[in-house]
Design a protein around this motif. Structure first.
Motif, mmCIF file in Angstrom:
data_model
loop_
_atom_site.group_PDB
_atom_site.id
_atom_site.type_symbol
_atom_site.label_atom_id
_atom_site.label_comp_id
_atom_site.label_asym_id
_atom_site.label_seq_id
_atom_site.Cartn_x
_atom_site.Cartn_y
_atom_site.Cartn_z
ATOM 1 N N ARG A 8 54.196 44.928 40.345
ATOM 2 C CA ARG A 8 53.569 44.811 41.667
ATOM 3 C C ARG A 8 53.478 46.179 42.336
ATOM 4 O O ARG A 8 52.446 46.535 42.928
ATOM 5 N N LEU A 9 54.538 46.959 42.245
ATOM 6 C CA LEU A 9 54.528 48.290 42.854
ATOM 7 C C LEU A 9 53.445 49.162 42.224
ATOM 8 O O LEU A 9 52.772 49.929 42.918
ATOM 9 N N ALA A 10 53.255 49.032 40.919
ATOM 10 C CA ALA A 10 52.243 49.830 40.230
ATOM 11 C C ALA A 10 50.855 49.548 40.792
ATOM 12 O O ALA A 10 50.085 50.477 41.061
ATOM 13 N N LEU A 11 50.527 48.268 40.957
ATOM 14 C CA LEU A 11 49.211 47.927 41.506
ATOM 15 C C LEU A 11 49.071 48.434 42.936
ATOM 16 O O LEU A 11 48.028 48.981 43.311
ATOM 17 N N ASP A 12 50.118 48.297 43.733
ATOM 18 C CA ASP A 12 50.034 48.739 45.129
ATOM 19 C C ASP A 12 49.904 50.254 45.240
ATOM 20 O O ASP A 12 49.199 50.763 46.122
ATOM 21 N N LEU A 13 50.573 50.992 44.364
ATOM 22 C CA LEU A 13 50.418 52.446 44.369
ATOM 23 C C LEU A 13 48.978 52.835 44.051
ATOM 24 O O LEU A 13 48.394 53.723 44.688
ATOM 25 N N LEU A 14 48.386 52.163 43.070
ATOM 26 C CA LEU A 14 46.989 52.434 42.728
ATOM 27 C C LEU A 14 46.060 52.016 43.864
ATOM 28 O O LEU A 14 45.143 52.742 44.241
ATOM 29 N N ARG A 15 46.302 50.839 44.384
ATOM 30 C CA ARG A 15 45.385 50.253 45.380
ATOM 31 C C ARG A 15 45.390 51.008 46.698
ATOM 32 O O ARG A 15 44.329 51.234 47.302
ATOM 33 N N ASP A 54 49.190 45.736 29.899
ATOM 34 C CA ASP A 54 50.085 44.633 29.535
ATOM 35 C C ASP A 54 50.345 43.733 30.740
ATOM 36 O O ASP A 54 50.316 42.498 30.626
ATOM 37 N N TRP A 55 50.619 44.350 31.886
ATOM 38 C CA TRP A 55 50.862 43.559 33.095
ATOM 39 C C TRP A 55 49.617 42.749 33.469
ATOM 40 O O TRP A 55 49.727 41.617 33.930
ATOM 41 N N CYS A 56 48.454 43.336 33.268
ATOM 42 C CA CYS A 56 47.209 42.613 33.551
ATOM 43 C C CYS A 56 47.040 41.427 32.608
ATOM 44 O O CYS A 56 46.638 40.334 33.021
#
Length: 352
Positions: free
Chosen positions: A198-205, A285-287
């Motif tokens: 979740r943190l990875a997506l939020d950092l990108l977003r 992988d997370w996706c």
């Protein structure tokens, strides 16, 4: 030995060692078995340190290949090795180095022993067309060869440039899939607050960063309610510094993941920093775990750009977030948003 990250974590890096000189200064090195150690001067925990570490590992890997091919000084493989050791290649950002080297090494596996002096445009076209089923990869071969021969001509390594007149393949592509709101929600449902995914997506977003940027971010980039970092792409040639407000959703995600004291927020399962490729693969992988096989890290950047355009942000406002340097690409998003709003207005008139 390890790389210190904050007060509670110590990441162990392969081939990394430290010693203390007679003045009690800690010195950092990379030393592969059978190789001379390479000094790293940057401060541990910083992006510059990781760049020096990765460059030292890459340089050691090149050495055996250089020795094996040293006698073939007129070969394509030898020219590749000379290019990898050049200041021009080392000035490229890490992701550019990686794709160029992958393309050139693949070419050299088949054509490396051939003399450069005899190469002609028709040879380069054959190299390109060997990848005709994947035109993007075919064009990367052209770009990599073009970059190498441009350097080689300027450096006096060769007087020929067989890439002149060779065109890239034309093909239609919409690029990386742009995430939809529904896909973002599906990802959130699968990876709740507090998880690294979740943190990875939020950092990108909420930074509009690329896959090279997200794994480099840490507490040192969050100050006084702002996110400040230098984008990895072209950082050595044309650096772009980002300075934006911390979005409340990003602040919540960092707090929930309990990583606010780390110099690097995202770490592998072994407690090591991600490489750009490693992070991209992990994010895929997370996706897939969220049943989103089309989605990628770069697609998040496109989704943020689209959301800004649909919120009526001006092209220059979007550029301040994304780091784009020209209006051309940004205006694609604003034009698409404008068409959507115009079409909606037109349909409402038709319904009435």
């Amino acid at each position: 030995m390890g790389l210190k990250l904050g007060k509670q974590m110590r990441v162990r890096l392969k081939y990394f060692s430290e010693d203390v000189d007679r003045h009690d200064n800690v010195r950092c090195y990379v030393r592969l078995p059978g190789k001379r150690k390479v000094r790293i001067h940057a401060l541990p925990g910083t992006p510059e340190f990781l760049e020096e570490y990765q460059a030292a590992i890459a340089a050691a890997a090149i050495a055996p290949m250089r020795q094996a091919n040293e006698s073939k000084k007129d070969s394509l493989r030898y020219l590749c090795i000379r290019y990898y050791a050049s200041a021009a290649y080392r000035a490229l950002d890490g992701s550019t180095q990686n794709w160029q080297r992958r393309a050139l090494d693949e070419i050299a596996r088949e054509h490396g022993a051939k003399p450069v002096a005899t190469m002609q445009a028709r040879n380069v076209r054959r190299i390109r067309d060997a990848k005709i089923e994947t035109p993007a990869a075919a064009n990367q071969r052209i770009k990599a060869l073009r970059a190498m021969f441009s350097w080689a001509n300027e450096a006096g390594e060769t007087g020929v440039n067989p890439t002149i007149g060779v065109k890239k393949l034309k093909y239609r592509s919409d690029g990386h899939h742009t995430w939809t709101d529904e896909e973002i929600q599906r990802y959130y449902d699968r990876h709740p607050l507090g998880t690294q995914a979740r943190l990875a997506l939020d950092l990108l977003r909420y930074t509009a960063g690329r896959r090279e940027d997200a794994p480099r971010l840490g507490r040192q980039h969050i100050r006084e309610g702002r996110v400040r970092f230098r984008q990895a792409k072209n950082e050595h040639r044309n650096p772009i510094d980002i300075d934006i407000l911390v979005h409340p959703a990003l602040a919540e995600s960092i707090a929930a993941a309990e990583v606010s004291n780390r110099m690097i927020f995202l770490l592998t399962e072994f407690g090591k920093p991600f490489t750009a490729n490693g992070f991209g693969n992990k994010f895929k992988d997370w996706c897939r775990q969220a049943d989103l096989p089309r989605c990628s890290a770069h697609g998040v950047r496109k989704a943020t750009s689209t959301a800004l355009a649909e919120a009526s942000a001006t092209p220059h406002e979007i550029m301040a977030i994304t780091g784009h340097q020209t209006l051309e690409e940004v205006e694609r998003y604003t034009r698409a948003a404008s068409r959507k709003k115009t079409a909606d207005a037109a349909m409402r008139k038709l319904i009435i």
